[in-house]
Design an enzyme around this catalytic site. Structure first.
Site, PDB file in Angstrom:
ATOM      1  N   ASP A  93      30.597   6.064 106.245  1.00  0.00           N
ATOM      2  CA  ASP A  93      29.944   6.373 104.972  1.00  0.00           C
ATOM      3  C   ASP A  93      30.500   5.506 103.846  1.00  0.00           C
ATOM      4  O   ASP A  93      31.634   5.712 103.402  1.00  0.00           O
ATOM      5  CB  ASP A  93      30.138   7.858 104.646  1.00  0.00           C
ATOM      6  CG  ASP A  93      29.472   8.267 103.346  1.00  0.00           C
ATOM      7  OD1 ASP A  93      28.527   7.578 102.922  1.00  0.00           O
ATOM      8  OD2 ASP A  93      29.889   9.284 102.755  1.00  0.00           O
ATOM      9  N   ASP A 289      24.807   2.544 100.345  1.00  0.00           N
ATOM     10  CA  ASP A 289      25.389   3.759 100.925  1.00  0.00           C
ATOM     11  C   ASP A 289      24.894   3.969 102.353  1.00  0.00           C
ATOM     12  O   ASP A 289      23.769   4.406 102.572  1.00  0.00           O
ATOM     13  CB  ASP A 289      25.024   4.958 100.044  1.00  0.00           C
ATOM     14  CG  ASP A 289      25.555   6.277 100.584  1.00  0.00           C
ATOM     15  OD1 ASP A 289      26.360   6.261 101.537  1.00  0.00           O
ATOM     16  OD2 ASP A 289      25.169   7.327 100.049  1.00  0.00           O
TER      17      ASP A 289
END
Length: 501
Positions: A93, A289
């Site tokens: 992440d 992201d």
């Protein structure tokens, strides 16, 4: 001639070394558009590639294909934690900064981190709570030894959040048991004093301060076997693997080291400019992201983009719920009309002053296959562009077309066409440039900052206003009390006289 050769080589080398400048945030009013030459004007390039640096490029065979996952559920890497090592799958992440793992039984976890079995675990005696737009988790902070089997051959002591309670965080069937936040310390929880994993890795080893991601999205599977429903990819820690991309790498500056924030200067749908104030694209930020599935856009940008995509694909009618991500659309297997859907181009600020480059996104990226509801007769898709209240998020569906380099050492993010992206015979994902674009810094959104002296001034002004309103009220109360006292004295005197009579 032999004596002149070294000087000639030195002069030639100096001509291709990149120039770097410092980016400064400037607060300016909204602009109605970008000045300068049309964005369609291409400038000549002196070189396609920057000079290679030792340790930054080369072959990373042991790290290639070290990511797994399922469409829409994220990409994970295998990691080991503790002594003796406990193996866990950890979600990659780039939109958060905590390394957190499940540390208690959970219905969706097949395994979890058992701290009591690790001889090297150290309890920091501090709790941590992380809420999301949907879902949350909380746990206890500690440190332990961590390594990545299909990564650099090193072991580091890193901060770990042991998740003891969670709600809507773990995903049933996703096959990951934790999350590896690769962003900067500024957004770490509970505060920025908690050193993120990648910072610890760089400080404790000789691993260069960069990593790169190749996310290979799933082409629609021919059947519903577990293997075909999976996605894969590579996380190259400490370098760039040239076998994972084609063409050139183009870099955009990291605007601020918290999320991986970048600046979008223009958006096109099938080559048509949305013609919006460029600040709208970055309101209140634009980030890369890997932990988010969709391309998420601010409300105004989302509405304009959907309107343009609808117009371009008007040969077929789709329910409103499809554009909101609430309904699927299906076609008979192998007949998806990709050609009716437009390509989307995002122009990003370049490293060179007044230059930008664009990344072109195919419908095969923003129409996400949904395997668990499809049959062998149908190919079903979900619209993977959604509305955001927290700025633009370039999620996994965008990254799946590109090889993305997170060059933290030089504060920049690179994009090149991925060697594994899904495409058709007519169109392909692309990274192209340079284009002339002026005043790109003005496109970045600056969150208003108020210093303490300004706050004190406001407080004094508010206090003065309150005093002005309170003074007449106090005078009226005092007058009322005086009149009441005089009336009581008069009444008492009258009563005494009557008694004497």
């Amino acid at each position: 001639m032999a004596q002149a050769l070294p000087w000639l080589l030195l002069w030639m080398g100096a001509g291709v070394l990149p120039a770097h400048g410092t980016q400064h945030g400037i607060r300016l009013p909204l602009r109605s558009g970008l000045g300068g030459a049309p964005l369609g004007l291409r400038l000549p390039r002196e070189t396609d590639e920057e000079p290679e640096e030792p340790g930054r490029r080369g072959s990373f065979v042991e790290m290639v294909d070290n990511l797994r996952g399922k469409s829409g559920q994220g990409y994970y890497v295998e990691m080991t934690v503790g002594s003796p090592p406990q193996t866990l799958n950890i979600l990659v992440d780039t939109g958060s900064s905590n390394f957190a793992v499940g540390a208690a039984p959970h219905p969706f976890l097949h395994r979890y981190y058992q701290r009591q079995l690790s001889s090297t675990y150290r309890d920091l005696r501090k709790g941590v709570y992380v809420p999301y737009t949907q879902g949350k988790w909380e746990g206890e902070l500690g440190t332990d030894l961590v390594s990545i089997p299909h990564g650099p051959n090193v072991t580091v002591r890193a901060n770990i959040a042991a998740i003891t309670e969670s709600d809507k965080f773990f995903i049933n069937g996703s096959n990951w048991e934790g999350i590896l936040g690769l962003a900067y310390a500024e957004i770490a929880r509970p505060d920025d004093s908690l050193e993120p994993f990648f910072d610890s890795l760089v400080k404790q080893t000789h691993v260069p301060n960069l990593f790169s991601l190749q996310l290979c999205g799933a082409g629609f599977p021919l059947n519903q076997s577990e293997v075909l429903a999976s996605v894969g990819g590579s996380m190259i820690i400490g370098g760039i693997d040239h076998s994972l991309y084609t063409g050139s790498l183009w870099y955009t500056p990291i605007r601020r080291e918290w999320y991986y924030e970048v600046i979008i200067v223009r958006v096109e749908i099938n080559g048509q400019d949305l013609k919006m104030d460029c600040k709208e694209y970055n309101y209140d930020k634009s980030i890369v992201d890997s932990g988010t599935t969709n391309l998420r856009l601010p409300k105004k940008v989302f509405e304009a983009a959907v309107k343009s995509i609808k117009a371009a694909s008007s040969t077929e009618k789709f329910p409103d719920g499809f554009w909101l991500g609430e309904q699927l659309v299906c076609w008979q297997a192998g007949t998806t009309p990709w050609n009716i859907f437009p390509v989307i181009s995002l122009y990003l600020m370049g490293e060179v002053t007044n230059q930008s480059f664009r990344i072109t996104i195919l419908p095969q990226q923003y129409l996400r296959p949904v395997e668990d509801v499809a049959t062998s007769q149908d190919d079903c898709y979900k619209f993977a562009i959604s509305q955001s209240s927290t700025g633009t998020v370039m999620g996994a569906v965008i990254m799946e077309g590109f090889y993305v380099v997170f060059d933290r050492a030089r504060k920049r993010i690179g994009f090149a066409v991925s060697a594994c992206h899904v495409h058709d015979e007519f169109r392909t994902a692309a990274v192209e440039g340079p284009f002339v674009t002026l005043d790109m810094e003005d496109c970045g959104y600056n969150i208003p900052q108020t210093d303490e002296s300004t706050l004190m001034t406001i407080a004094y002004v508010m206090a003065a206003i309150c005093a002005l309103f309170m003074l007449p009220l106090c005078l009226m109360v005092c007058q009322w009390r005086c009149l009441r006292c005089l009336r009581q004295q008069h009444d008492d005197f009258a009563d005494d006289i009557s008694l004497l009579k």
